[in-house]
Design a protein around this motif. Structure first.
Motif, short mmCIF file in Angstrom:
data_model
loop_
_atom_site.label_atom_id
_atom_site.label_comp_id
_atom_site.label_asym_id
_atom_site.label_seq_id
_atom_site.Cartn_x
_atom_site.Cartn_y
_atom_site.Cartn_z
N UNK A 1 -8.51 32.00 -7.21
CA UNK A 1 -9.64 32.02 -6.28
C UNK A 1 -9.20 31.78 -4.84
N UNK A 2 -10.03 32.21 -3.91
CA UNK A 2 -9.69 32.12 -2.50
C UNK A 2 -9.51 30.67 -2.05
N UNK A 3 -10.34 29.77 -2.53
CA UNK A 3 -10.22 28.37 -2.09
C UNK A 3 -8.87 27.78 -2.46
N UNK A 4 -8.34 28.16 -3.65
CA UNK A 4 -7.03 27.66 -4.07
C UNK A 4 -5.91 28.26 -3.23
N UNK A 5 -5.99 29.56 -3.02
CA UNK A 5 -4.93 30.25 -2.27
C UNK A 5 -4.94 29.83 -0.81
N UNK A 6 -6.12 29.75 -0.20
CA UNK A 6 -6.19 29.34 1.20
C UNK A 6 -5.69 27.90 1.36
N UNK A 7 -6.04 27.02 0.42
CA UNK A 7 -5.56 25.64 0.51
C UNK A 7 -4.05 25.56 0.43
N UNK A 8 -3.47 26.39 -0.41
CA UNK A 8 -2.01 26.44 -0.55
C UNK A 8 -1.36 27.02 0.70
N UNK A 9 -1.92 28.12 1.20
CA UNK A 9 -1.40 28.74 2.42
C UNK A 9 -1.50 27.79 3.60
N UNK A 10 -2.59 27.05 3.68
CA UNK A 10 -2.79 26.10 4.79
C UNK A 10 -1.68 25.06 4.81
N UNK A 11 -1.26 24.58 3.65
CA UNK A 11 -0.21 23.56 3.61
C UNK A 11 1.12 24.09 4.13
N UNK A 12 1.39 25.38 3.94
CA UNK A 12 2.70 25.93 4.30
C UNK A 12 2.66 26.62 5.66
N UNK A 13 1.80 27.63 5.79
CA UNK A 13 1.72 28.36 7.06
C UNK A 13 1.10 27.49 8.15
N UNK A 14 0.17 26.62 7.77
CA UNK A 14 -0.47 25.75 8.74
C UNK A 14 0.32 24.47 8.96
N UNK A 15 0.18 23.54 8.05
CA UNK A 15 0.70 22.20 8.30
C UNK A 15 2.22 22.14 8.40
N UNK A 16 2.93 22.82 7.51
CA UNK A 16 4.39 22.74 7.50
C UNK A 16 4.98 23.28 8.81
#
Length: 508
Positions: free
Chosen positions: A295-310
């Motif tokens: 689902x989008x919420x899972x994928x976006x949350x994962x992407x946020x941790x790497x592309x965003x926060x990291x």
């Protein structure tokens, strides 16, 4: 002209352009140094994992036909200092040139820069070819404005076309799905255990032990579980995307007794040692969304941790310089209590979070931020001591990612440069997001009593003693309004309970 190329322990990327061609005039070197194992007390699994992965990488380079000089910790020629070893090898191979991939820590960057003063030939750094951003990206993007991860994250999504529709809008019509990603796990879905590839590295651990390298935590060298090369890291990635990404978003903040991994990917060690790239990890998750398997919420949350926060944290680290490591906004000075090293505390949430950190060299972000970091901030522990512990205990911890997360996000030691408010919580949060409070020696609903959870009184005490620094923060206005609702007797009882705890913080 012979060139010596240095590969650091967090630069194990076989896809780097260095390795596209065999050149007998190039000597690659990897080295195990006491200066790198001893600058902070590390978890034994971290030392073992990095050494084992370096040895695996060197063997693969050699098998591919590259010239490799591996300097082991027990080699009598090992000077146990990175700079000295490089110069010694450059002389041994009569090199006219030294090359290195840009390191990700100020400490190592300064050390390698010093080679230019000591080496008669050319010294050149090249990109590690790993990150989406360059060191200066954050400074160029924010300028003199307030650093905010959300602005940075949206820009990254747009720039790289990740989870974006053709019309320029984010997938799903919104940039994040945090509200769907904060659920506790109560058994609604079955836990899928992570794929763990076990290695037997008893012989290497014996070498490390014989070298008298001090470490902390538990080490089962016969069943070492972390990926040690690109192929294993990709296997971990595939298993996560196929089996566990589906529920990652919903339960990414959840905590469960004796379940240290839940639905997390366990890819941070492989990512931070560059066995795999953030781009391929992100695109694997995005493809799962496109195919309808996550689902989008899972994928976006994962992407946020790497592309965003990291990426954001790395930019922040390089923008704020060496001076950042000394920040201490609240002037907290207490040293770490013994339970940071043993996990033996009556507070069940801390015993669990610290215990699994010592057992596995791993804890997920909520354990680090809202259990251990929360307690450290409320107890007034030295942010520098906390930062050194985090840097040492976690297998994925390297200074560029650990220091801002600990000093800025967890301990608010920079006064708000990274985070917009201190991340502190009472026992109500712990009880909501975990099952740790059930069976604890303390009662999570109580504030003043002797058996009340220490987090409750300390939470209010923290806001009270730092009111001059925090009351103007609009995100904390509700906290101070709630404090005013307590009558004077309640306020004094809470503050007295907190002072009692702080006077005996070693034995909580």
């Amino acid at each position: 002209m012979t060139t010596l190329r240095l590969i650091l322990g967090d630069q194990l990327n076989p896809c780097h352009s260095w390795f596209t061609a065999i050149d007998n005039q190039v000597v690659y070197t990897l080295m195990e140094c006491r200066a790198e194992t001893d600058y902070v007390l590390h978890h034994g699994q971290k030392i073992l994992g990095i050494f084992a992965a370096m040895r695996d990488f060197a063997q693969r380079l050699n098998a591919a036909g590259h010239r490799v000089h591996y300097l082991s910790i027990d080699d009598p020629m090992n000077l146990n200092h990175l700079e000295d070893n490089v110069l010694q090898l450059a002389e041994q191979y009569q090199c006219q040139r030294i090359e290195y991939q840009e390191p990700d820590e100020w400490r190592v960057d300064l050390l390698l820069s010093n080679l230019k003063k000591r080496f008669a030939g050319a010294v050149m750094g090249v990109s590690s070819e790993h990150f989406f951003t360059e060191r200066q990206t954050g400074s160029e993007f924010f300028g003199q404005k307030q650093w905010l991860m959300e602005r940075f994250y949206r820009r990254m999504r747009q720039e790289h076309g990740i989870l974006m529709e053709d019309n320029g809008e984010p997938c799903g019509g919104q940039w994040n799905f945090d509200e769907q990603n904060r659920e506790p796990w109560r058994g609604e879905v079955a836990l899928v255990p992570p794929l763990l590839i076990e290695h037997n590295h008893e012989a290497l651990w014996q070498i490390i032990s014989t070298a008298n390298i001090k470490s902390m935590g538990q080490v089962d060298a016969k069943h070492f579980i972390w990926p040690l090369n690109r192929e294993e890291a990709l296997t971990y990635l595939d298993h996560f995307i196929e089996q566990r990404l589906l529920h990652f978003g919903r339960f990414q903040d959840a905590m469960v007794l004796d379940q240290p991994f839940l639905f997390h990917s366990l890819l941070s060690f492989a990512l931070n040692t560059k066995m795999i790239s953030p781009r391929e990890v992100i695109m694997g998750a995005v493809e799962a969304y496109r195919q309808g398997t996550a689902p989008l919420n899972a994928v976006e949350g994962f992407v946020r941790q790497i592309l965003g926060w990291r990426e954001y944290v790395r930019c922040f680290y390089w923008a704020h310089g060496l001076e950042y490591q000394a920040v201490n906004y609240f002037n907290h000075q207490r040293q770490l209590p013994e339970w940071f090293w043993t996990g033996k505390t009556k507070m069940r949430c801390l015993a669990q979070a610290i215990g699994q950190s010592l057992d596995h060299a791993y804890a997920h972000h909520i354990h680090r931020l809202m259990i251990i970091g929360n307690a450290a901030l409320l107890f007034g522990l030295s942010p520098q001591a906390v930062s050194q512990w985090y840097l040492g205990v976690y297998i994925d911890a390297f200074e560029w990612v650990e220091q801002p997360n600990t000093l800025g996000m967890s301990q608010f030691a920079d006064g708000g440069l990274l985070a917009t408010k201190p991340y502190v919580a009472s026992a109500a949060y712990v009880n909501r997001m975990s099952n740790y409070c059930k069976g604890c020696s303390y009662q999570f609903k109580l504030r003043e009593e002797e058996n009340a959870c220490p987090l409750n009184a300390l939470y209010w005490h923290f806001h009270y003693i730092h009111r001059d620094q925090l009351m103007k923060n609009h995100r904390l206005s509700m906290v101070y309004r709630q404090w005013q609702r307590f009558d004077e007797r309640q306020q004094q009882a809470i503050l007295q309970r907190a002072e009692t705890l702080l006077n005996d913080w070693q034995t909580c």
